[in-house]
Design a protein around this motif. Structure first.
Motif, PDB file in Angstrom:
ATOM      1  N   CYS A 155     -50.023  55.388  33.939  1.00 36.41           N
ATOM      2  CA  CYS A 155     -49.968  55.842  32.544  1.00 36.41           C
ATOM      3  C   CYS A 155     -49.825  54.694  31.551  1.00 36.41           C
ATOM      4  CB  CYS A 155     -48.792  56.811  32.360  1.00 36.41           C
ATOM      5  SG  CYS A 155     -48.966  58.377  33.245  1.00 36.41           S
ATOM      6  N   SER A 156     -49.178  53.615  31.962  1.00 36.42           N
ATOM      7  CA  SER A 156     -48.849  52.535  31.031  1.00 36.42           C
ATOM      8  C   SER A 156     -50.079  51.894  30.400  1.00 36.42           C
ATOM      9  CB  SER A 156     -48.006  51.459  31.729  1.00 36.42           C
ATOM     10  OG  SER A 156     -48.705  50.907  32.832  1.00 36.42           O
ATOM     11  N   SER A 157     -51.169  51.775  31.167  1.00 40.76           N
ATOM     12  CA  SER A 157     -52.364  51.131  30.618  1.00 40.76           C
ATOM     13  C   SER A 157     -52.945  51.946  29.471  1.00 40.76           C
ATOM     14  CB  SER A 157     -53.415  50.948  31.717  1.00 40.76           C
ATOM     15  OG  SER A 157     -53.829  52.204  32.226  1.00 40.76           O
ATOM     16  N   PHE A 158     -52.860  53.262  29.551  1.00 44.53           N
ATOM     17  CA  PHE A 158     -53.369  54.107  28.470  1.00 44.53           C
ATOM     18  C   PHE A 158     -52.444  54.077  27.254  1.00 44.53           C
ATOM     19  CE2 PHE A 158     -54.962  55.958  32.450  1.00 44.53           C
ATOM     20  CZ  PHE A 158     -56.327  55.886  32.214  1.00 44.53           C
ATOM     21  N   MET A 159     -51.214  53.592  27.463  1.00 41.37           N
ATOM     22  CA  MET A 159     -50.247  53.494  26.377  1.00 41.37           C
ATOM     23  C   MET A 159     -50.310  52.141  25.678  1.00 41.37           C
ATOM     24  SD  MET A 159     -47.090  55.413  28.346  1.00 41.37           S
ATOM     25  CE  MET A 159     -46.067  55.687  26.907  1.00 41.37           C
ATOM     26  N   GLY A 160     -51.144  51.207  26.225  1.00 43.09           N
ATOM     27  CA  GLY A 160     -51.364  49.940  25.540  1.00 43.09           C
ATOM     28  C   GLY A 160     -50.542  48.768  26.024  1.00 43.09           C
ATOM     29  N   THR A 161     -50.099  48.808  27.283  1.00 43.47           N
ATOM     30  CA  THR A 161     -49.310  47.689  27.812  1.00 43.47           C
ATOM     31  C   THR A 161     -49.711  47.396  29.248  1.00 43.47           C
ATOM     32  OG1 THR A 161     -47.074  46.842  28.193  1.00 43.47           O
ATOM     33  CG2 THR A 161     -47.428  49.182  28.608  1.00 43.47           C
ATOM     34  N   SER A 162     -49.285  46.246  29.735  1.00 36.77           N
ATOM     35  CA  SER A 162     -49.501  45.908  31.139  1.00 36.77           C
ATOM     36  C   SER A 162     -48.688  46.870  32.006  1.00 36.77           C
ATOM     37  CB  SER A 162     -49.084  44.459  31.393  1.00 36.77           C
ATOM     38  OG  SER A 162     -47.744  44.247  30.972  1.00 36.77           O
ATOM     39  N   PRO A 163     -49.009  46.986  33.299  1.00 33.82           N
ATOM     40  CA  PRO A 163     -48.369  47.986  34.154  1.00 33.82           C
ATOM     41  C   PRO A 163     -46.850  47.859  34.256  1.00 33.82           C
ATOM     42  CG  PRO A 163     -50.349  47.162  35.195  1.00 33.82           C
ATOM     43  CD  PRO A 163     -50.106  46.290  33.997  1.00 33.82           C
ATOM     44  N   THR A 164     -46.219  49.002  34.407  1.00 34.08           N
ATOM     45  CA  THR A 164     -44.773  49.052  34.609  1.00 34.08           C
ATOM     46  C   THR A 164     -44.451  48.958  36.092  1.00 34.08           C
ATOM     47  OG1 THR A 164     -44.876  51.472  34.682  1.00 34.08           O
ATOM     48  CG2 THR A 164     -44.337  50.462  32.564  1.00 34.08           C
ATOM     49  N   VAL A 165     -43.264  48.452  36.386  1.00 34.57           N
ATOM     50  CA  VAL A 165     -42.752  48.398  37.757  1.00 34.57           C
ATOM     51  C   VAL A 165     -41.252  48.669  37.711  1.00 34.57           C
ATOM     52  CG1 VAL A 165     -44.478  46.725  38.547  1.00 34.57           C
ATOM     53  CG2 VAL A 165     -42.296  45.907  37.642  1.00 34.57           C
ATOM     54  N   ALA A 166     -40.664  48.814  38.874  1.00 31.88           N
ATOM     55  CA  ALA A 166     -39.211  48.954  38.932  1.00 31.88           C
ATOM     56  C   ALA A 166     -38.567  47.641  38.518  1.00 31.88           C
ATOM     57  CB  ALA A 166     -38.783  49.320  40.355  1.00 31.88           C
ATOM     58  N   ALA A 167     -37.575  47.713  37.655  1.00 31.11           N
ATOM     59  CA  ALA A 167     -36.907  46.509  37.172  1.00 31.11           C
ATOM     60  C   ALA A 167     -35.816  46.073  38.134  1.00 31.11           C
ATOM     61  CB  ALA A 167     -36.306  46.765  35.790  1.00 31.11           C
ATOM     62  N   ALA A 168     -35.823  44.800  38.492  1.00 30.90           N
ATOM     63  CA  ALA A 168     -34.778  44.272  39.365  1.00 30.90           C
ATOM     64  C   ALA A 168     -33.401  44.436  38.733  1.00 30.90           C
ATOM     65  CB  ALA A 168     -35.051  42.797  39.667  1.00 30.90           C
ATOM     66  N   GLU A 169     -33.377  44.476  37.386  1.00 32.07           N
ATOM     67  CA  GLU A 169     -32.108  44.629  36.669  1.00 32.07           C
ATOM     68  C   GLU A 169     -31.473  45.999  36.905  1.00 32.07           C
ATOM     69  OE1 GLU A 169     -34.379  41.397  34.744  1.00 32.07           O
ATOM     70  OE2 GLU A 169     -34.857  43.403  35.473  1.00 32.07           O
ATOM     71  N   SER A 170     -32.196  46.901  37.574  1.00 31.00           N
ATOM     72  CA  SER A 170     -31.622  48.194  37.942  1.00 31.00           C
ATOM     73  C   SER A 170     -30.398  47.998  38.832  1.00 31.00           C
ATOM     74  CB  SER A 170     -32.650  49.050  38.691  1.00 31.00           C
ATOM     75  OG  SER A 170     -33.800  49.284  37.918  1.00 31.00           O
ATOM     76  N   ALA A 171     -30.358  46.854  39.505  1.00 29.70           N
ATOM     77  CA  ALA A 171     -29.232  46.554  40.389  1.00 29.70           C
ATOM     78  C   ALA A 171     -27.915  46.538  39.626  1.00 29.70           C
ATOM     79  CB  ALA A 171     -29.448  45.207  41.078  1.00 29.70           C
ATOM     80  N   SER A 172     -27.957  46.154  38.342  1.00 31.88           N
ATOM     81  CA  SER A 172     -26.721  46.104  37.559  1.00 31.88           C
ATOM     82  C   SER A 172     -26.140  47.500  37.389  1.00 31.88           C
ATOM     83  CB  SER A 172     -26.973  45.466  36.195  1.00 31.88           C
ATOM     84  OG  SER A 172     -27.888  46.242  35.440  1.00 31.88           O
ATOM     85  N   GLY A 173     -27.004  48.492  37.189  1.00 31.64           N
ATOM     86  CA  GLY A 173     -26.549  49.864  37.069  1.00 31.64           C
ATOM     87  C   GLY A 173     -26.055  50.423  38.387  1.00 31.64           C
ATOM     88  N   PHE A 187     -61.467  38.148  30.291  1.00 37.28           N
ATOM     89  CA  PHE A 187     -61.527  39.541  29.854  1.00 37.28           C
ATOM     90  C   PHE A 187     -60.957  39.671  28.444  1.00 37.28           C
ATOM     91  CE2 PHE A 187     -61.352  40.235  34.520  1.00 37.28           C
ATOM     92  CZ  PHE A 187     -62.435  41.087  34.664  1.00 37.28           C
ATOM     93  N   THR A 188     -61.435  40.648  27.696  1.00 36.90           N
ATOM     94  CA  THR A 188     -60.756  41.013  26.464  1.00 36.90           C
ATOM     95  C   THR A 188     -59.527  41.818  26.852  1.00 36.90           C
ATOM     96  OG1 THR A 188     -61.936  43.126  26.214  1.00 36.90           O
ATOM     97  CG2 THR A 188     -62.966  41.155  25.261  1.00 36.90           C
ATOM     98  N   TRP A 189     -58.582  41.993  25.919  1.00 39.13           N
ATOM     99  CA  TRP A 189     -57.401  42.759  26.292  1.00 39.13           C
ATOM    100  C   TRP A 189     -57.752  44.222  26.567  1.00 39.13           C
ATOM    101  CZ3 TRP A 189     -55.899  46.857  23.221  1.00 39.13           C
ATOM    102  CH2 TRP A 189     -56.255  46.845  21.877  1.00 39.13           C
ATOM    103  N   GLN A 190     -58.818  44.710  25.924  1.00 39.64           N
ATOM    104  CA  GLN A 190     -59.261  46.082  26.188  1.00 39.64           C
ATOM    105  C   GLN A 190     -59.807  46.207  27.615  1.00 39.64           C
ATOM    106  OE1 GLN A 190     -60.086  44.290  23.510  1.00 39.64           O
ATOM    107  NE2 GLN A 190     -59.913  45.498  21.627  1.00 39.64           N
ATOM    108  N   GLN A 191     -60.558  45.188  28.055  1.00 39.06           N
ATOM    109  CA  GLN A 191     -61.079  45.190  29.423  1.00 39.06           C
ATOM    110  C   GLN A 191     -59.939  45.031  30.433  1.00 39.06           C
ATOM    111  OE1 GLN A 191     -63.787  41.894  28.857  1.00 39.06           O
ATOM    112  NE2 GLN A 191     -65.571  43.246  28.728  1.00 39.06           N
ATOM    113  N   ALA A 192     -58.947  44.211  30.068  1.00 32.88           N
ATOM    114  CA  ALA A 192     -57.793  44.024  30.945  1.00 32.88           C
ATOM    115  C   ALA A 192     -57.005  45.323  31.108  1.00 32.88           C
ATOM    116  CB  ALA A 192     -56.893  42.917  30.399  1.00 32.88           C
ATOM    117  N   LEU A 193     -56.910  46.118  30.039  1.00 30.87           N
ATOM    118  CA  LEU A 193     -56.257  47.425  30.142  1.00 30.87           C
ATOM    119  C   LEU A 193     -57.038  48.344  31.076  1.00 30.87           C
ATOM    120  CD1 LEU A 193     -55.141  48.171  26.454  1.00 30.87           C
ATOM    121  CD2 LEU A 193     -53.671  47.629  28.410  1.00 30.87           C
ATOM    122  N   ALA A 194     -58.356  48.225  31.062  1.00 26.19           N
ATOM    123  CA  ALA A 194     -59.180  49.015  31.978  1.00 26.19           C
ATOM    124  C   ALA A 194     -58.926  48.607  33.423  1.00 26.19           C
ATOM    125  CB  ALA A 194     -60.656  48.846  31.623  1.00 26.19           C
ATOM    126  N   VAL A 195     -58.793  47.306  33.649  1.00 22.86           N
ATOM    127  CA  VAL A 195     -58.449  46.813  34.990  1.00 22.86           C
ATOM    128  C   VAL A 195     -57.122  47.421  35.436  1.00 22.86           C
ATOM    129  CG1 VAL A 195     -57.737  44.769  36.298  1.00 22.86           C
ATOM    130  CG2 VAL A 195     -59.726  44.645  34.779  1.00 22.86           C
TER     131      VAL A 195
END
Length: 425
Positions: free
Chosen positions: A284-302, A93-101
């Motif tokens: 929303c993240s794909s429309f912003m130009g990045t791979s999908p966001t998820v909850a960060a495991a590092e949240s445990a530190s907070g 895929f191109t990165w544009q097609q990957a963002l669509a995925v």
């Protein structure tokens, strides 16, 4: 993350603010690492750094307003690797097609999160497979990090992999950074990953090591960020290859997010709202130009620092926006500084193996296939397919049909069809 916390009780604003800052420094390495991984997919790192910051800030704000939970949302490590090394480099895929995925996958994730399907999947999918997915992606990151550190290379005809040149400057610098970062992490130093990156980058500059991974990024390029917005190419949305990619990405988002949030929040009543906030952010993240966001495991530190409400995530979100003024420093970051963070992050994700019942081979073997095939094939989707297909087979072979739900059977058939389609394409 195994501790059970009582959220939304005995709230202290100062504690929440400190927890938010702590969580931010624990995950702030993503501002450097994510753009450099996406760069391998063809997305300019000088622009995707803005996508990383803004998607993280948005995710944290959503977590504050919707769930009031101390969860930090950022582009996922492992998910970004799937985007770059599976969708783009492996599937073509191109990165544009990957963002669509990613956009379509995010939409499906959104529908699941806001319907009873989330509870159906939570109860129907075996915990061993959920843990296996996280551990397998972790192993994939470890291999990726070792390659970036040049600690391993192709073994040629003699072996699959071989040890890198331990006398080369980049390898020595990467080993130094790995030792330093590991020590800081084990001593629980706030922002240890960032400290390791900064110290190693300074050393690389002093010894005149060429920064291959660096990007010429500055705040002045913010005006060009619009080139990444809404760039998804949906032209091949009805092709088998596109739908197979959507299925794999959706499975990763749904189950990795579910596992991470359950580990962070435990039995908190905020879980469902946090899951929904995570789904909105991923969409929303794909429309912003990045791979999908998820909850960060590092949240445990907070959370361990006393964070109990969305004030923690709000604070981290504000910190992400403030970090915009520091992005010019990214041009000095070499692979040797990034690789150790990827390796340690992968190792932390592999801790999930300990949650699998290794005494029950019908549970362990399907998860084992996921863990080993993801890094060995370089394809997260292939590892998932074999694991999900093997699970009902192992249960039937053991004479324990009752351990396989109808939902699990349907997913297994879908993964089998995906595997067949990947052979035919």
């Amino acid at each position: 993350m195994k501790k059970q916390h009582s959220f939304n009780s005995n709230i202290n604003l100062q504690t929440e603010l400190i927890a938010g800052v702590t969580s931010f420094f624990a995950i702030s390495y993503i501002i450097v690492v994510n753009p450099l991984i996406l760069k391998d997919a063809g997305i300019p790192a000088s622009l995707s750094v803005f996508a990383t910051i803004f998607s993280s800030a948005l995710g944290c704000l959503l977590m504050y307003f919707i769930a009031d939970a101390p969860i930090i949302i950022t582009p996922g490590m492992g998910v970004n690797a799937f985007f770059t090394y599976t969708l783009v480099q492996s599937m073509g895929f191109t990165w544009q097609q990957a963002l669509a995925v990613c956009a379509v996958s995010g939409l499906v994730y959104l529908l699941i999160a806001f319907t009873p399907l989330s509870k159906v999947f939570a109860s129907a999918i075996p915990a061993s497979l959920k843990h296996g997915i996280t551990a397998g992606i972790g192993m994939f990151l470890v291999v990726l990090g070792l390659e970036k550190a040049q600690l391993i290379r192709s073994g040629g005809k003699q072996s699959l992999l071989a040890l890198g040149d331990l006398s080369s400057l980049p390898v020595l610098l990467a080993l130094f950074c790995l030792a330093l970062t590991l020590m800081l992490y084990l001593r629980k130093v706030p922002g240890g990953f960032v400290i390791g990156i900064v110290v190693t980058s300074v050393l690389a500059f002093l010894v005149h090591l060429d920064s291959r991974s660096g990007s010429n990024t500055s705040l002045s390029l913010l005006g060009s960020y619009g080139k990444l917005l809404f760039q998804g190419d949906f032209g091949g949305i009805f092709t088998v290859k596109f739908l197979a990619a959507v299925f794999s990405m959706t499975m990763i988002l749904v189950f990795e997010s579910m596992g991470l949030l359950q580990g962070l929040l435990g039995d908190s009543p905020n879980f469902q709202r946090a899951y929904q906030a995570s789904a909105i952010a991923a969409f929303c993240s794909s429309f912003m130009g990045t791979s999908p966001t998820v909850a960060a495991a590092e949240s445990a530190s907070g959370i361990e620092s006393g964070g109990r409400t969305g004030v923690t995530s709000l604070t981290a979100g504000i910190m992400f926006l403030i970090s915009l003024f520091l992005i010019p420093l990214l041009s000095y970051v070499p692979d040797a500084a990034i690789a150790p963070v990827i390796i340690i992050t992968g190792a932390l994700m592999m801790e999930q193996i300990g949650q699998i019942d290794l005494t029950d081979f019908s549970e362990w073997f399907p998860a084992f296939l996921i863990v080993v095939l993801i890094p060995l094939t370089g394809s997260i989707s292939s590892g998932l397919a074999f694991g999900f297909i093997a699970y009902p087979f192992a249960k039937f072979a053991a004479g324990r049909k009752s351990g396989v739900s109808r939902t699990m059977l349907v997913l297994s058939v879908l993964f089998l069809l995906q595997l067949i389609s990947s052979v035919l394409l």
